[in-house]
Design an enzyme around this catalytic site. Structure first.
Site, PDB file in Angstrom:
ATOM      1  CG  PHE A  97      39.139  36.910  37.782  1.00  0.00           C
ATOM      2  CD1 PHE A  97      40.251  37.599  38.244  1.00  0.00           C
ATOM      3  CD2 PHE A  97      39.289  35.574  37.421  1.00  0.00           C
ATOM      4  CE1 PHE A  97      41.488  36.977  38.342  1.00  0.00           C
ATOM      5  CE2 PHE A  97      40.508  34.947  37.515  1.00  0.00           C
ATOM      6  CZ  PHE A  97      41.617  35.659  37.976  1.00  0.00           C
ATOM      7  CG  ASP A  98      34.872  43.532  38.836  1.00  0.00           C
ATOM      8  OD1 ASP A  98      33.709  43.393  38.422  1.00  0.00           O
ATOM      9  OD2 ASP A  98      35.475  44.608  38.792  1.00  0.00           O
ATOM     10  CE  LYS A  99      32.880  43.843  31.645  1.00  0.00           C
ATOM     11  NZ  LYS A  99      33.662  44.989  31.083  1.00  0.00           N
TER      12      LYS A  99
ATOM     13  CB  ALA B 214      40.816  38.787  41.618  1.00  0.00           C
TER      14      ALA B 214
END
Length: 629
Positions: free
Chosen positions: A305-307, A505
């Site tokens: 994941f990106d944040k 994502a």
């Protein structure tokens, strides 16, 4: 031949068969034979026509096997068998077509929601026109109960909208001036006037329908294999039938073997599951772009994941402005004017904060340069501004005093992102920006783990302190911070090289290279941004993480369903063929069982239309699983 003609011929053949049975009971055997032959010819012509068309394309179809068997049955005088086989084959095809429609019901529901008319204001006059005649720039009026016909921004009014057609979310969304609305949504309550930005086939709704149609038509690896298998299997059965006749000299057994070996259920076992699965995803606001993507998604063991905008809400706010040697308001204005060129969410947050404070952003930035992953450089009012992270300050040769560094670290430990601003080579301030974790994030990540994801990793360009705080709150397996886009790509490639199947994502813009590198690229974008809908393999229309957990469990269920269908189809054919060779299965009865197997395969796939992910595992049990011993 269309579906109506097929249904009429099937009905006529059925009536002829019923009449033949009646004549048999009353003793009119000659008339019975005539009706049976008539029924055979009537139902056999469309089957033979399809077989001929396939042969012209150099393909051996199921219809060819049935045609050969029917001609043989007529030749040996088995008129009951020939009539029964042709009727059952056509009736089976009719039922297949009807039940297959259900697997596409989600797409049909989407198409039915498409708006047909729009009320526009032109030259001061209000008129109702076809959606095809709406032009960009038109002012469109939408009242309570009406469908939005275009994509655009609200210029007057406010309303609550049902956006289920776009996002899969049934809870109405409140919309006011400057908010975006999308074609296919419905005004539950209120009145709005919208300036059309996208019309016709360019609207988000039209593109969703197009993407779902393309996805349902695309083939998975399993489907491609089954197609190749059928092309080899069908002529092989003809050869085996000849061998059966040579060994048994039993023409009836040979013809029965020929018909029963039709791979009908096997050929459709994968496509119906894929179509139903993709349809289910579309109904829940998840666009899965094809059968191949569905199979890949089901095999994922690592999610990255990106944040910001992915694990967090993506709606950051300026929480503090620490100015040094300059007025806070003036610092905010200068930074906001420079950030007007930036597409980054943090830059746009600063611009939004300046506007909310009523500041006029008049100055156009000059000599602008966006430094990917670090910040921007621009000239405002003759002042050289550098705005970004520590790496940018270091690259610019700007010293950060200890007290400023301590302040920034304290803000980061509290969950903020610290943005450094320098003017003419000297630090002028630090702007703190915070973004909250998505409320559904914890449950969604638990569901992913429960469905089979082995590790969850976060890669972010944000500072280490904020990243570690988010990682701790969400119990992530790994957290990597202060990364450039190319660093994220390298991390994903490393995971793939070590044998992991990786889904990435992100927001579909800053993370596009990493999304493209992963086995499955997943974009989160409310209403579907252009780049996310075009480049990602999976798009979450409602911008919610629980849609991802649904997509993952749906992919697993779809692949499982496909395997069940394939196993059942192969098993049925094997048992029937064994029955034929043992003299226990005959032509008409075998054909009936064969057609029933086809229908059962379709009905099994239809279950996917109503599929919903399993209930979340209880928190206390999962905490035992996730916490180290």
């Amino acid at each position: 031949m269309n579906a109506k003609q097929t249904s009429r011929i099937t009905a006529a053949t059925g009536l002829l068969l019923a009449a033949a049975i009646g004549l048999h009971v009353t003793g009119f055997h000659e008339w019975r034979q005539i009706l049976l032959i008539t029924a055979t010819v009537l139902a056999g012509i469309p089957i033979a026509y399809k077989a001929f068309k396939a042969l012209k394309m150099k393909a051996f179809s199921i219809e060819l096997l049935v045609t050969i068997a029917v001609v043989g049955a007529l030749f040996i005088g088995e008129y009951v068998e020939s009539a029964a086989v042709t009727f059952l084959f056509l009736f089976g095809a009719y039922l297949e077509a009807r039940t297959l429609e259900k697997t596409r019901s989600s797409l049909k529901a989407l198409v039915d929601m498409a708006p047909l008319e729009a009320t526009v204001v032109r030259d001061g006059e209000t008129m109702t026109i076809s959606v095809d005649d709406v032009e960009e720039g038109d002012r469109v009026i939408i009242r309570s109960g009406e469908k939005v016909a275009i994509d655009g921004r609200i210029v007057t009014g406010n309303a609550t909208l049902n956006e289920a057609a776009i996002t899969g979310e049934s809870v109405p969304a409140s919309k006011a001036v400057d908010d975006r609305v999308f074609s296919g949504t419905i005004v539950d309550n209120g009145f709005i006037e919208v300036v059309a930005e996208r019309v016709g086939d360019d609207t988000t709704f039209a593109r969703i329908i197009e993407l779902v149609e393309e996805a349902q038509e695309s083939q998975s690896k399993t489907e491609k294999f089954l197609d190749r298998f059928a092309n080899i299997y069908t002529p092989a059965i003809v050869v085996l039938s000849v061998l059966v006749y040579l060994f048994t000299r039993n023409i009836e057994m040979t013809l029965t073997f020929l018909v029963i070996a039709c791979p009908g259920a096997l050929v459709i076992s994968a496509p119906v599951s894929i179509v139903a699965g993709i349809g289910n995803g579309a109904r829940h606001g998840v666009l899965i772009k094809g059968g191949d993507i569905m199979e890949k998604l089901a095999k994922i063991d690592t999610v990255v994941f990106d944040k910001t905008g992915t694990l967090t809400r993506g709606k950051p706010e300026v929480t503090d402005i620490h100015a040094i040697g300059i007025d806070k308001t003036n610092l905010l204005r200068l930074v906001a004017e420079a950030e007007m060129i930036s597409e980054h969410h943090l830059g746009q947050t600063i611009v939004k904060e300046a506007k909310s404070q009523g500041l006029e952003l008049r100055n156009e930035p000059e000599n602008t340069e966006v430094i990917k992953g670090n910040g921007i450089r621009a000239t405002i009012e003759g002042k050289l501004l550098a705005i970004g992270n520590r790496k940018l300050m270091t690259a610019e040769g700007i010293q950060i005093a200890n007290e400023i560094e301590d302040y920034a670290i304290n803000r980061e430990k509290a969950g903020n992102t610290a943005i450094f601003a320098s003017i003419n080579g000297k630090i002028a301030g630090v702007l703190s920006i915070a973004d909250r974790i998505r409320p559904e994030a914890n449950d969604a990540l638990r569901e992913l783990r429960a469905s089979g994801v082995k590790q969850i990793i976060m890669l972010t360009g944000d500072n280490r302190h904020t990243a570690e705080l988010v990682g701790a709150q969400l119990r992530l397996d790994q957290v990597h911070a202060e990364l450039l886009p190319e660093d994220k790509v390298a991390m994903i490639q490393k995971l793939k090289d070590t044998g992991h199947r990786v889904a990435m994502a992100g927001d579909g813009i800053n993370d596009a290279p990493a999304i493209a590198t992963a086995d499955i690229g997943l974009a989160m974008g409310e209403g579907g941004t252009d780049i996310s809908m075009e480049t990602a393999d999976v798009v979450l229309m409602a911008d919610r993480l629980d849609q991802f957990s649904h997509a993952f469990s749906l992919a697993k269920a779809t692949v499982r369903n496909m395997k069940q269908n394939t196993f059942f189809a192969v098993g049925t054919v094997a048992l029937l063929l064994a029955g034929v060779l043992l003299g226990k299965v005959f032509l008409a009865s075998g054909m009936l069982i064969h057609e029933l197997s086809v229908l059962l395969v379709i009905l099994n796939a239809i279950r996917l239309i109503r599929y919903t992910k399993r209930k979340p595992v209880k928190r206390q049990n999962l905490e035992r699983e996730l916490l180290p011993e």
